[in-house]
Design an enzyme around this catalytic site. Sequence first.
Site, PDB file in Angstrom:
ATOM      1  N   LYS A  14     -61.782 -41.881 -63.827  1.00 25.03           N
ATOM      2  CA  LYS A  14     -60.831 -41.116 -64.747  1.00 25.03           C
ATOM      3  C   LYS A  14     -59.793 -41.919 -65.228  1.00 25.03           C
ATOM      4  O   LYS A  14     -59.379 -42.925 -64.874  1.00 25.03           O
ATOM      5  CB  LYS A  14     -60.374 -39.989 -64.013  1.00 25.03           C
ATOM      6  CG  LYS A  14     -61.416 -38.867 -63.371  1.00 25.03           C
ATOM      7  CD  LYS A  14     -60.657 -37.527 -62.723  1.00 25.03           C
ATOM      8  CE  LYS A  14     -61.890 -36.557 -62.537  1.00 25.03           C
ATOM      9  NZ  LYS A  14     -61.152 -35.371 -61.887  1.00 25.03           N
TER      10      LYS A  14
ATOM     11  N   TYR B 267     -66.414 -29.346 -68.166  1.00 26.46           N
ATOM     12  CA  TYR B 267     -65.781 -28.316 -67.149  1.00 26.46           C
ATOM     13  C   TYR B 267     -65.783 -26.987 -67.539  1.00 26.46           C
ATOM     14  O   TYR B 267     -64.602 -26.184 -67.393  1.00 26.46           O
ATOM     15  CB  TYR B 267     -63.967 -28.966 -67.312  1.00 26.46           C
ATOM     16  CG  TYR B 267     -63.817 -30.152 -66.516  1.00 26.46           C
ATOM     17  CD1 TYR B 267     -64.517 -30.501 -65.199  1.00 26.46           C
ATOM     18  CD2 TYR B 267     -63.082 -31.380 -67.208  1.00 26.46           C
ATOM     19  CE1 TYR B 267     -64.051 -31.617 -64.537  1.00 26.46           C
ATOM     20  CE2 TYR B 267     -62.963 -32.396 -66.490  1.00 26.46           C
ATOM     21  CZ  TYR B 267     -63.353 -32.697 -65.288  1.00 26.46           C
ATOM     22  OH  TYR B 267     -63.274 -33.861 -64.414  1.00 26.46           O
TER      23      TYR B 267
ATOM     24  N   PHE C  78     -54.923 -24.535 -65.659  1.00 19.96           N
ATOM     25  CA  PHE C  78     -54.741 -25.880 -66.145  1.00 19.96           C
ATOM     26  C   PHE C  78     -55.668 -26.506 -67.151  1.00 19.96           C
ATOM     27  O   PHE C  78     -55.663 -27.815 -67.238  1.00 19.96           O
ATOM     28  CB  PHE C  78     -54.765 -26.608 -64.781  1.00 19.96           C
ATOM     29  CG  PHE C  78     -55.944 -26.251 -63.987  1.00 19.96           C
ATOM     30  CD1 PHE C  78     -57.194 -27.248 -64.316  1.00 19.96           C
ATOM     31  CD2 PHE C  78     -56.040 -25.414 -62.931  1.00 19.96           C
ATOM     32  CE1 PHE C  78     -58.331 -26.907 -63.435  1.00 19.96           C
ATOM     33  CE2 PHE C  78     -57.196 -25.154 -62.164  1.00 19.96           C
ATOM     34  CZ  PHE C  78     -58.390 -26.031 -62.604  1.00 19.96           C
TER      35      PHE C  78
ATOM     36  N   ARG D   4     -70.407 -37.349 -53.473  1.00 19.68           N
ATOM     37  CA  ARG D   4     -69.278 -36.695 -53.251  1.00 19.68           C
ATOM     38  C   ARG D   4     -68.456 -36.816 -51.914  1.00 19.68           C
ATOM     39  O   ARG D   4     -67.404 -36.551 -51.848  1.00 19.68           O
ATOM     40  CB  ARG D   4     -69.874 -35.105 -53.315  1.00 19.68           C
ATOM     41  CG  ARG D   4     -70.280 -34.725 -54.623  1.00 19.68           C
ATOM     42  CD  ARG D   4     -69.359 -34.009 -55.402  1.00 19.68           C
ATOM     43  NE  ARG D   4     -68.702 -32.776 -55.134  1.00 19.68           N
ATOM     44  CZ  ARG D   4     -68.061 -32.065 -55.912  1.00 19.68           C
ATOM     45  NH1 ARG D   4     -67.750 -32.629 -56.960  1.00 19.68           N
ATOM     46  NH2 ARG D   4     -67.493 -30.889 -55.518  1.00 19.68           N
TER      47      ARG D   4
ATOM     48  N   THR E 280     -61.000 -32.273 -53.890  1.00 19.11           N
ATOM     49  CA  THR E 280     -60.414 -32.188 -55.280  1.00 19.11           C
ATOM     50  C   THR E 280     -58.918 -32.585 -55.059  1.00 19.11           C
ATOM     51  O   THR E 280     -58.575 -33.573 -55.891  1.00 19.11           O
ATOM     52  CB  THR E 280     -60.576 -30.917 -56.008  1.00 19.11           C
ATOM     53  OG1 THR E 280     -61.832 -30.445 -55.920  1.00 19.11           O
ATOM     54  CG2 THR E 280     -60.123 -30.801 -57.297  1.00 19.11           C
TER      55      THR E 280
ATOM     56  N   ARG F 211     -60.439 -40.391 -52.883  1.00 15.62           N
ATOM     57  CA  ARG F 211     -59.129 -39.631 -53.274  1.00 15.62           C
ATOM     58  C   ARG F 211     -58.153 -39.727 -52.409  1.00 15.62           C
ATOM     59  O   ARG F 211     -56.937 -39.538 -52.507  1.00 15.62           O
ATOM     60  CB  ARG F 211     -59.690 -38.017 -53.615  1.00 15.62           C
ATOM     61  CG  ARG F 211     -60.274 -38.250 -54.887  1.00 15.62           C
ATOM     62  CD  ARG F 211     -61.068 -36.575 -55.120  1.00 15.62           C
ATOM     63  NE  ARG F 211     -61.397 -36.277 -56.554  1.00 15.62           N
ATOM     64  CZ  ARG F 211     -62.176 -35.474 -56.734  1.00 15.62           C
ATOM     65  NH1 ARG F 211     -62.538 -34.465 -55.932  1.00 15.62           N
ATOM     66  NH2 ARG F 211     -62.705 -35.334 -58.078  1.00 15.62           N
TER      67      ARG F 211
ATOM     68  N   HIS G 277     -64.456 -38.385 -60.983  1.00 18.73           N
ATOM     69  CA  HIS G 277     -65.245 -37.295 -60.910  1.00 18.73           C
ATOM     70  C   HIS G 277     -66.798 -37.691 -60.281  1.00 18.73           C
ATOM     71  O   HIS G 277     -67.243 -38.485 -60.635  1.00 18.73           O
ATOM     72  CB  HIS G 277     -65.583 -36.715 -62.523  1.00 18.73           C
ATOM     73  CG  HIS G 277     -66.888 -35.694 -62.485  1.00 18.73           C
ATOM     74  ND1 HIS G 277     -66.633 -34.394 -62.272  1.00 18.73           N
ATOM     75  CD2 HIS G 277     -67.969 -36.011 -62.828  1.00 18.73           C
ATOM     76  CE1 HIS G 277     -67.947 -33.754 -62.524  1.00 18.73           C
ATOM     77  NE2 HIS G 277     -68.395 -34.604 -62.583  1.00 18.73           N
TER      78      HIS G 277
ATOM     79  N   GLU H 234     -75.053 -33.366 -66.763  1.00 17.80           N
ATOM     80  CA  GLU H 234     -73.799 -34.379 -67.079  1.00 17.80           C
ATOM     81  C   GLU H 234     -74.530 -35.746 -67.502  1.00 17.80           C
ATOM     82  O   GLU H 234     -74.181 -36.312 -68.422  1.00 17.80           O
ATOM     83  CB  GLU H 234     -73.041 -34.435 -65.884  1.00 17.80           C
ATOM     84  CG  GLU H 234     -72.231 -33.320 -65.328  1.00 17.80           C
ATOM     85  CD  GLU H 234     -71.528 -33.276 -64.180  1.00 17.80           C
ATOM     86  OE1 GLU H 234     -71.369 -34.377 -63.458  1.00 17.80           O
ATOM     87  OE2 GLU H 234     -70.876 -32.255 -63.891  1.00 17.80           O
TER      88      GLU H 234
HETATM   89  N1  UDP Z   1     -58.065 -29.701 -61.513  1.00 13.01           N
HETATM   90  C1  UDP Z   1     -56.736 -29.454 -61.768  1.00 13.01           C
HETATM   91  N2  UDP Z   1     -56.075 -28.492 -61.104  1.00 13.01           N
HETATM   92  C2  UDP Z   1     -56.683 -27.684 -59.935  1.00 13.01           C
HETATM   93  C3  UDP Z   1     -57.978 -27.914 -59.809  1.00 13.01           C
HETATM   94  C4  UDP Z   1     -58.811 -28.824 -60.312  1.00 13.01           C
HETATM   95  O1  UDP Z   1     -56.409 -29.893 -62.818  1.00 13.01           O
HETATM   96  O2  UDP Z   1     -56.011 -26.879 -59.537  1.00 13.01           O
HETATM   97  C5  UDP Z   1     -59.039 -30.675 -62.061  1.00 13.01           C
HETATM   98  C6  UDP Z   1     -59.418 -32.133 -61.251  1.00 13.01           C
HETATM   99  O3  UDP Z   1     -59.012 -33.010 -62.075  1.00 13.01           O
HETATM  100  C7  UDP Z   1     -60.587 -31.757 -60.709  1.00 13.01           C
HETATM  101  C8  UDP Z   1     -61.284 -31.103 -62.015  1.00 13.01           C
HETATM  102  O4  UDP Z   1     -60.180 -30.239 -62.443  1.00 13.01           O
HETATM  103  O5  UDP Z   1     -61.248 -32.951 -60.329  1.00 13.01           O
HETATM  104  C9  UDP Z   1     -62.603 -30.336 -61.891  1.00 13.01           C
HETATM  105  O6  UDP Z   1     -62.135 -29.315 -60.686  1.00 13.01           O
HETATM  106  P1  UDP Z   1     -63.421 -29.097 -59.907  1.00 13.01           P
HETATM  107  O7  UDP Z   1     -62.909 -27.906 -59.042  1.00 13.01           O
HETATM  108  O8  UDP Z   1     -64.761 -29.289 -60.379  1.00 13.01           O
HETATM  109  O9  UDP Z   1     -63.323 -30.174 -58.739  1.00 13.01           O
HETATM  110  P2  UDP Z   1     -64.117 -31.648 -58.471  1.00 13.01           P
HETATM  111  O10 UDP Z   1     -65.514 -31.192 -58.383  1.00 13.01           O
HETATM  112  O11 UDP Z   1     -63.535 -32.562 -59.410  1.00 13.01           O
HETATM  113  O12 UDP Z   1     -63.695 -32.123 -57.022  1.00 13.01           O
HETATM  114 MG    MG Z   2     -66.577 -30.451 -60.046  1.00 18.73          MG
END
Ligand code: UDP
Ligand code: MG
Length: 160
Positions: free
Chosen positions: A9, A49, A57, A85, A91, A102, A115, A126
């Site tokens: 990212k 997304y 957000f 993953r 996240t 992370r 991601h 994707e």
């Molecule tokens: N995100 C955010 N605020 C939140 C939760 C998620 O900005 O409270 C962003 C974050 O960059 C995250 C992305 O949205 O990686 C996608 O969210 P998802 O729940 O799909 O999480 P991921 O699969 O990336 O762990």
């Molecule tokens: Mg996700």
Amino acid sequence: MEQTLVIIKPDAVNRALVGEVIKRFENKGLQIKAMKMHMLQPYALKDHYAHLKEKGFFEELVKYMSSIPSILMVLKGKEAIKVVRTMVGPTQGRDALPGTIRGDYSVSNQSNVVHASENKKAAKAEIERLFSKEEIFDYRKMNFDWIYSKDEKYIEKGGK
Ligand code: UDP
Ligand code: MG
């Protein structure tokens, strides 16, 4: 074998973590099938997304993800979606365990470095959204012979 989409990212690009992240996936034994630097566009991010479009957000997320270029990769391996993953971690960077990407490089729930596709359906959508067929390379990764055992049946039709 599975394929999964990884996005390194904008925060990681800006923080010069690209090599570090790629190195982890290579060291694990995953095959790089495709890779490019790419400016993610808001329209593509709105699809990418879509599951978050009702969240407060969302607009900020799209802005951040389209602010500077990202690195996009397609990685391949047995159960690659789960493997990647697990390497990425949860996240929220503040909850992610040390040893995960992370956990080692993020203290944010938005600027969380990578991601990775969540499941098979998402991975397919994707990859198709962000790569053309010509950008994904079919080649035999010679060290798969040492990364997997014969009974894991990692060789596909055509010897790939
Ligand atoms: N995100 C955010 N605020 C939140 C939760 C998620 O900005 O409270 C962003 C974050 O960059 C995250 C992305 O949205 O990686 C996608 O969210 P998802 O729940 O799909 O999480 P991921 O699969 O990336 O762990
Ligand atoms: Mg996700």
